[in-house]
Structures are given as structure tokens and as C-alpha cells.
Write a protein that holds these residues in place. Sequence first.
Motif, PDB file in Angstrom:
ATOM      1  N   PHE A 156      80.244 121.087  66.236  1.00 16.03           N
ATOM      2  CA  PHE A 156      79.904 121.129  64.824  1.00 16.03           C
ATOM      3  C   PHE A 156      78.570 121.843  64.631  1.00 16.03           C
ATOM      4  O   PHE A 156      77.832 122.083  65.587  1.00 16.03           O
ATOM      5  CB  PHE A 156      79.807 119.707  64.259  1.00 16.03           C
ATOM      6  CG  PHE A 156      78.842 118.822  65.026  1.00 16.03           C
ATOM      7  CD1 PHE A 156      77.484 118.831  64.736  1.00 16.03           C
ATOM      8  CD2 PHE A 156      79.301 118.018  66.045  1.00 16.03           C
ATOM      9  CE1 PHE A 156      76.596 118.042  65.455  1.00 16.03           C
ATOM     10  CE2 PHE A 156      78.424 117.217  66.773  1.00 16.03           C
ATOM     11  CZ  PHE A 156      77.068 117.235  66.474  1.00 16.03           C
ATOM     12  N   ILE A 157      78.289 122.187  63.391  1.00 17.40           N
ATOM     13  CA  ILE A 157      76.986 122.705  63.001  1.00 17.40           C
ATOM     14  C   ILE A 157      76.519 121.922  61.788  1.00 17.40           C
ATOM     15  O   ILE A 157      77.309 121.235  61.127  1.00 17.40           O
ATOM     16  CB  ILE A 157      77.033 124.216  62.660  1.00 17.40           C
ATOM     17  CG1 ILE A 157      78.059 124.497  61.549  1.00 17.40           C
ATOM     18  CG2 ILE A 157      77.323 125.035  63.907  1.00 17.40           C
ATOM     19  CD1 ILE A 157      78.076 125.939  61.073  1.00 17.40           C
ATOM     20  N   PHE A 158      75.230 121.976  61.497  1.00 17.68           N
ATOM     21  CA  PHE A 158      74.683 121.406  60.279  1.00 17.68           C
ATOM     22  C   PHE A 158      74.195 122.551  59.386  1.00 17.68           C
ATOM     23  O   PHE A 158      73.546 123.483  59.860  1.00 17.68           O
ATOM     24  CB  PHE A 158      73.509 120.471  60.585  1.00 17.68           C
ATOM     25  CG  PHE A 158      73.913 119.137  61.123  1.00 17.68           C
ATOM     26  CD1 PHE A 158      74.242 118.102  60.260  1.00 17.68           C
ATOM     27  CD2 PHE A 158      73.967 118.916  62.489  1.00 17.68           C
ATOM     28  CE1 PHE A 158      74.620 116.860  60.758  1.00 17.68           C
ATOM     29  CE2 PHE A 158      74.342 117.684  62.992  1.00 17.68           C
ATOM     30  CZ  PHE A 158      74.674 116.654  62.129  1.00 17.68           C
ATOM     31  N   VAL A 159      74.513 122.487  58.102  1.00 16.96           N
ATOM     32  CA  VAL A 159      74.060 123.504  57.154  1.00 16.96           C
ATOM     33  C   VAL A 159      73.426 122.830  55.941  1.00 16.96           C
ATOM     34  O   VAL A 159      73.824 121.732  55.553  1.00 16.96           O
ATOM     35  CB  VAL A 159      75.216 124.425  56.694  1.00 16.96           C
ATOM     36  CG1 VAL A 159      75.777 125.198  57.869  1.00 16.96           C
ATOM     37  CG2 VAL A 159      76.321 123.634  56.018  1.00 16.96           C
ATOM     38  N   LYS A 160      72.438 123.499  55.387  1.00 13.36           N
ATOM     39  CA  LYS A 160      71.807 122.993  54.171  1.00 13.36           C
ATOM     40  C   LYS A 160      72.621 123.423  52.965  1.00 13.36           C
ATOM     41  O   LYS A 160      72.866 124.608  52.758  1.00 13.36           O
ATOM     42  CB  LYS A 160      70.379 123.515  54.061  1.00 13.36           C
ATOM     43  CG  LYS A 160      69.444 122.954  55.117  1.00 13.36           C
ATOM     44  CD  LYS A 160      68.032 123.483  54.956  1.00 13.36           C
ATOM     45  CE  LYS A 160      67.111 122.900  56.020  1.00 13.36           C
ATOM     46  NZ  LYS A 160      65.720 123.412  55.902  1.00 13.36           N
TER      47      LYS A 160
ATOM     48  N   ILE B  30      81.725 125.223  51.029  1.00 14.65           N
ATOM     49  CA  ILE B  30      80.331 124.811  51.181  1.00 14.65           C
ATOM     50  C   ILE B  30      79.450 126.038  51.017  1.00 14.65           C
ATOM     51  O   ILE B  30      79.609 127.029  51.735  1.00 14.65           O
ATOM     52  CB  ILE B  30      80.097 124.171  52.563  1.00 14.65           C
ATOM     53  CG1 ILE B  30      81.036 122.979  52.749  1.00 14.65           C
ATOM     54  CG2 ILE B  30      78.644 123.751  52.725  1.00 14.65           C
ATOM     55  CD1 ILE B  30      81.180 122.543  54.193  1.00 14.65           C
ATOM     56  N   ILE B  31      78.525 125.990  50.072  1.00 14.77           N
ATOM     57  CA  ILE B  31      77.639 127.120  49.790  1.00 14.77           C
ATOM     58  C   ILE B  31      76.258 126.815  50.371  1.00 14.77           C
ATOM     59  O   ILE B  31      75.704 125.733  50.151  1.00 14.77           O
ATOM     60  CB  ILE B  31      77.545 127.376  48.279  1.00 14.77           C
ATOM     61  CG1 ILE B  31      78.924 127.743  47.723  1.00 14.77           C
ATOM     62  CG2 ILE B  31      76.546 128.497  47.989  1.00 14.77           C
ATOM     63  CD1 ILE B  31      78.961 127.863  46.221  1.00 14.77           C
ATOM     64  N   THR B  32      75.714 127.763  51.123  1.00 19.25           N
ATOM     65  CA  THR B  32      74.410 127.554  51.747  1.00 19.25           C
ATOM     66  C   THR B  32      73.591 128.846  51.735  1.00 19.25           C
ATOM     67  O   THR B  32      74.154 129.942  51.834  1.00 19.25           O
ATOM     68  CB  THR B  32      74.571 127.044  53.192  1.00 19.25           C
ATOM     69  OG1 THR B  32      73.288 126.868  53.791  1.00 19.25           O
ATOM     70  CG2 THR B  32      75.374 128.007  54.034  1.00 19.25           C
ATOM     71  N   LEU B  33      72.281 128.711  51.601  1.00 17.42           N
ATOM     72  CA  LEU B  33      71.384 129.866  51.686  1.00 17.42           C
ATOM     73  C   LEU B  33      71.263 130.242  53.160  1.00 17.42           C
ATOM     74  O   LEU B  33      70.609 129.550  53.926  1.00 17.42           O
ATOM     75  CB  LEU B  33      70.015 129.529  51.100  1.00 17.42           C
ATOM     76  CG  LEU B  33      69.943 129.437  49.571  1.00 17.42           C
ATOM     77  CD1 LEU B  33      68.602 128.881  49.128  1.00 17.42           C
ATOM     78  CD2 LEU B  33      70.158 130.819  48.958  1.00 17.42           C
TER      79      LEU B  33
END
Length: 241
Positions: free
Chosen positions: A139-143, A175-178
Motif C-alpha cells: 500500500f501507499i499513503f497519500v494526502k 482519490i484526489i491528491t496534490l
Amino acid sequence: MIRCLVVDDEPLALHIVEDYISKVPFLQLIKATTNPIEALTLVQEGNIDLVFLDVQMPELTGIQFLKISNGKTKVILTTAYPEYALEGYELDVVDYLLKPIAFDRFFKAVQKAQGIIQPSAKPVAVAETAPQSDILSDFIFVKSEHKIQKVYLRDILFIEGLKDYISIFTSTERIITLQNMKKMEDALPERHFIRVHKSYIVSLNKIDSIERSRIWIGDKIIPVGDTYRDPFFKIIDGKNI
């Protein structure tokens, strides 16, 4: 065993690297801390072989830490900011991991560190016994918005890059992330994900069909860009029967 220290002011980032270390047989976690001063003391005592070091920390930056430690340990930088890479390599870091860090990329970095710290070790034997990235559990973690979200690689269908952010499309949500596409591409394991267009990364496991230069994933049609066509079809040809 390679004695490891993890230094990061974000507890979540500490946890991710701790988890990755636990999967590698030749790594031993000595300490994980948010306090770079405590970490520097351990390094100066000579008890640490390898440090996973964040760059942006309030009390002492990773670059300052490197300069003070003066080569007493090997260092792998972990950060979300690629602009520090050049200065890090000038200070002789082993590798530079951009967050979010995928296990495949982490493992490549620690294999490189092992070759430096334990040059007599046999890389082939290590590769055979060390765990490989498992798309079912990795897995990864995203802001995203005001939270940090865990995303299992097995759930990702494709990733679309837009002007200032990216969209991660899973089987259940968007999921939208910068983030930028290059950083995301580097974070994903090459065995499972491939960039097919300047604006798209796809999961090889999720491709339903391919026609000319178009990929179908469910009802989504994704173009294959000219720059990425040859590497993509080379992989596809290798899986043909």
C-alpha cells in the motif's frame, strides 16, 4: 544484521518505514524517533549502521543532520521534496526515497545500502529470501483533502495526472491528491504499474483489453502516448501466449 534508525517528524511516516524494515531479514530496527537530536546522539555513539532520514524537520533538518554526523553512518533520505536530492547526493547519501514510498523502491534502496555496508554479502541469496512486493498487501499513503489516506495497490485501476494534482481511480472511489506523476510513478512497483501516457499510469492487472493505442479498463478508454508505446507493448508482448 544492519542496525537501522528511522528519523521523521511525522509518526505515520515512521510507522510505514518501521513496517518495511520488519519485512527485510537483514535489517534490524534499533530506534524510530521523531526527535533528530536523540537520533544524532545514537549515531555519534556508533551504534547505527543505516539511517532513514527525513529532510524537513523543525529542530534539525536532514541536511544539517548529515553534515553534523560527518559520515559516521550511511543514510537514506526520505522526503516529499525532490529538490533536496542533489545536495543529499553531494553529502554521499546511499539513496533518496520520495514519499509516498512503495516497498519495491524501499527494498532496492536497502539492497544498495547492504552492498556498501556488507560488501561480502551475496545479493542473489538475499534476493531469494527477502520478501518481494505483494500487490495484494502492499500500500501507499497519500494526502487527500485534510487527511492522509491509505491506498492498497491491489485496488488501483489507473492514475490520471492533471495540472496541479493527480486522481487515483480505484474500484470504489476517486482519490484526489496534490502530487506529480513522476513522483507517483517512482513510488509504484514496476512489476504492476506502467506509465502509458504523460497523463496516465495504469495497473497491468486491471487492463481488460488493448486495441491499437487504446487501453480499456472497465468502461474507461486510456490512450497510449507515442513516447510510452514501445516500452508498454514490449511488456505486453512478453505476456502474450
